[in-house]
Design a protein around this motif. Structure first.
Motif, PDB file in Angstrom:
ATOM      1  N   LEU A  16      42.525   1.687   3.826  1.00 30.86           N
ATOM      2  CA  LEU A  16      42.714   2.710   2.970  1.00 30.86           C
ATOM      3  C   LEU A  16      43.953   3.470   3.257  1.00 30.86           C
ATOM      4  O   LEU A  16      44.419   4.321   2.477  1.00 30.86           O
ATOM      5  N   LYS A  17      44.075   3.548   4.804  1.00 29.67           N
ATOM      6  CA  LYS A  17      45.438   4.438   5.000  1.00 29.67           C
ATOM      7  C   LYS A  17      46.656   3.836   4.704  1.00 29.67           C
ATOM      8  O   LYS A  17      47.498   4.525   4.115  1.00 29.67           O
ATOM      9  N   SER A  18      46.493   2.217   4.561  1.00 34.83           N
ATOM     10  CA  SER A  18      47.658   1.476   4.249  1.00 34.83           C
ATOM     11  C   SER A  18      48.116   1.861   2.823  1.00 34.83           C
ATOM     12  O   SER A  18      49.014   1.984   2.103  1.00 34.83           O
ATOM     13  N   ASP A  19      46.832   1.871   1.820  1.00 37.53           N
ATOM     14  CA  ASP A  19      46.776   2.063   0.589  1.00 37.53           C
ATOM     15  C   ASP A  19      47.555   3.461   0.127  1.00 37.53           C
ATOM     16  O   ASP A  19      48.407   3.338  -0.917  1.00 37.53           O
ATOM     17  N   MET A  20      46.972   4.586   0.796  1.00 38.41           N
ATOM     18  CA  MET A  20      47.596   5.657   0.713  1.00 38.41           C
ATOM     19  C   MET A  20      48.840   6.060   1.008  1.00 38.41           C
ATOM     20  O   MET A  20      49.836   6.567   0.325  1.00 38.41           O
ATOM     21  N   ASP A  21      49.415   5.321   2.099  1.00 40.12           N
ATOM     22  CA  ASP A  21      50.749   5.589   2.572  1.00 40.12           C
ATOM     23  C   ASP A  21      51.683   5.003   1.620  1.00 40.12           C
ATOM     24  O   ASP A  21      52.826   5.294   1.036  1.00 40.12           O
ATOM     25  N   ARG A  22      51.049   3.730   1.098  1.00 43.17           N
ATOM     26  CA  ARG A  22      52.001   3.066   0.197  1.00 43.17           C
ATOM     27  C   ARG A  22      52.199   3.847  -1.272  1.00 43.17           C
ATOM     28  O   ARG A  22      53.176   4.100  -2.044  1.00 43.17           O
ATOM     29  N   THR A  23      51.315   4.254  -1.649  1.00 32.86           N
ATOM     30  CA  THR A  23      50.890   5.479  -2.772  1.00 32.86           C
ATOM     31  C   THR A  23      52.109   6.588  -2.736  1.00 32.86           C
ATOM     32  O   THR A  23      52.641   6.855  -3.610  1.00 32.86           O
ATOM     33  N   ALA A  24      51.760   6.923  -1.654  1.00 32.07           N
ATOM     34  CA  ALA A  24      52.897   8.301  -1.267  1.00 32.07           C
ATOM     35  C   ALA A  24      54.248   7.835  -1.351  1.00 32.07           C
ATOM     36  O   ALA A  24      55.123   8.576  -1.574  1.00 32.07           O
ATOM     37  N   ARG A  25      54.515   6.580  -0.735  1.00 35.70           N
ATOM     38  CA  ARG A  25      55.999   6.240  -0.719  1.00 35.70           C
ATOM     39  C   ARG A  25      56.574   5.819  -2.458  1.00 35.70           C
ATOM     40  O   ARG A  25      57.410   6.231  -2.750  1.00 35.70           O
ATOM     41  N   GLU A  26      55.377   5.445  -3.125  1.00 37.97           N
ATOM     42  CA  GLU A  26      55.987   4.771  -4.428  1.00 37.97           C
ATOM     43  C   GLU A  26      55.698   6.078  -5.470  1.00 37.97           C
ATOM     44  O   GLU A  26      56.469   6.049  -6.437  1.00 37.97           O
ATOM     45  N   HIS A  27      54.971   7.076  -5.087  1.00 39.60           N
ATOM     46  CA  HIS A  27      54.924   8.225  -5.957  1.00 39.60           C
ATOM     47  C   HIS A  27      55.151   9.644  -5.124  1.00 39.60           C
ATOM     48  O   HIS A  27      54.069  10.237  -4.487  1.00 39.60           O
ATOM     49  N   ALA A  28      56.377   9.820  -4.832  1.00 39.95           N
ATOM     50  CA  ALA A  28      56.905  10.926  -3.999  1.00 39.95           C
ATOM     51  C   ALA A  28      56.240  12.123  -4.478  1.00 39.95           C
ATOM     52  O   ALA A  28      55.823  13.042  -3.421  1.00 39.95           O
ATOM     53  N   GLU A  29      55.924  12.393  -5.740  1.00 42.79           N
ATOM     54  CA  GLU A  29      55.362  13.687  -6.253  1.00 42.79           C
ATOM     55  C   GLU A  29      54.027  14.014  -5.782  1.00 42.79           C
ATOM     56  O   GLU A  29      53.625  15.179  -5.474  1.00 42.79           O
ATOM     57  N   LEU A  30      53.385  13.063  -4.808  1.00 38.19           N
ATOM     58  CA  LEU A  30      51.973  13.302  -4.707  1.00 38.19           C
ATOM     59  C   LEU A  30      52.014  13.706  -3.243  1.00 38.19           C
ATOM     60  O   LEU A  30      51.205  14.608  -2.961  1.00 38.19           O
TER      61      LEU A  30
END
Length: 223
Positions: A8-22
């Motif tokens: 879950l942490k890896s998924d969230m980190d990846r999402t944060a990298r791909e969507h900087a606005e989050l």
């Protein structure tokens, strides 16, 4: 559980990298912090359990009278059971062979199962609040096993949760730690036995089964 949190942490980190606005959103940051805290808590729980298992292992295994350990555990749980208005009934078979185990660890297993049953059964609104602890002996594959069953009239456990019930951190109570059944399974496995949910029917109750290898009569005699 650790792996799930890490994924879950890896998924969230990846999402944060791909969507900087989050990264600047308060809710997203709060979820990230919650996941980080869950990982730290899970790691600490596992460390605690590993230390508990290490301490239990240092005391050595010996021939144990399972009925005696159950009676001792029942005496310890009785005040809490009385407070929760749960009747505890012992149906212990006579003449059982002894088992190889750690009496202190075995008592912890039985206490965890009884405490779990009392806490859940005590919340039932009807008058039938009962925990029945029974013992027996069973032959399987030319080996004898001593069995202890813990049957309650609590809310039951859904079949889909049977496998998860022994996972570290799993609990169905808001104030539960998720340690009791995990520790119980760890200790029973260390003694060469097994523990499982034998049956459960929502909302009528659950039966946990503990099996431990029996010692042949001539080997279990006191010197």
């Amino acid at each position: 559980l650790d792996l799930q949190f890490q994924n879950l942490k890896s998924d969230m980190d990846r999402t944060a990298r791909e969507h900087a606005e989050l990264s600047g959103l308060e809710n997203f940051v709060a979820v990230q912090n919650a996941v980080d805290q869950a990982i730290r808590t899970s790691t600490e729980l596992k460390r605690t359990v590993d230390e508990f298992r290490r301490l239990m292992g240092t005391r050595g295994d010996h021939a144990v009278d399972i009925n005696l350990v159950i009676r001792q555990a029942e005496l310890l749980i009785r005040p809490l059971a009385n407070q929760a208005r749960v009747n505890v009934e012992l149906v212990l078979a006579e003449g059982l062979p002894r088992v190889v185990g750690n009496s202190l660890g075995m008592q912890q297993v039985f206490l965890n199962l009884m405490l779990n049953a009392v806490q859940h059964t005590g919340k039932k609104k009807h008058d039938l609040r009962l925990l029945t602890v029974s013992t027996s002996c069973h032959e399987r594959d030319s080996e004898w096993w001593v069995q202890a069953r813990f049957s309650d009239t609590g809310p039951g456990i859904h079949l889909q949760l049977w496998q998860s019930a022994f996972a570290l951190g799993f609990t169905t109570r808001p104030d539960g730690s998720g340690l009791g059944l995990y520790i119980a399974e760890s200790l029973v496995n260390n003694m060469g036995g097994r523990i499982c949910i034998e049956s459960s029917l929502v909302p009528f109750g659950t039966t946990f089964l503990v099996e431990l290898p029996a010692i042949p009569a001539k080997e279990s005699q006191e010197p």
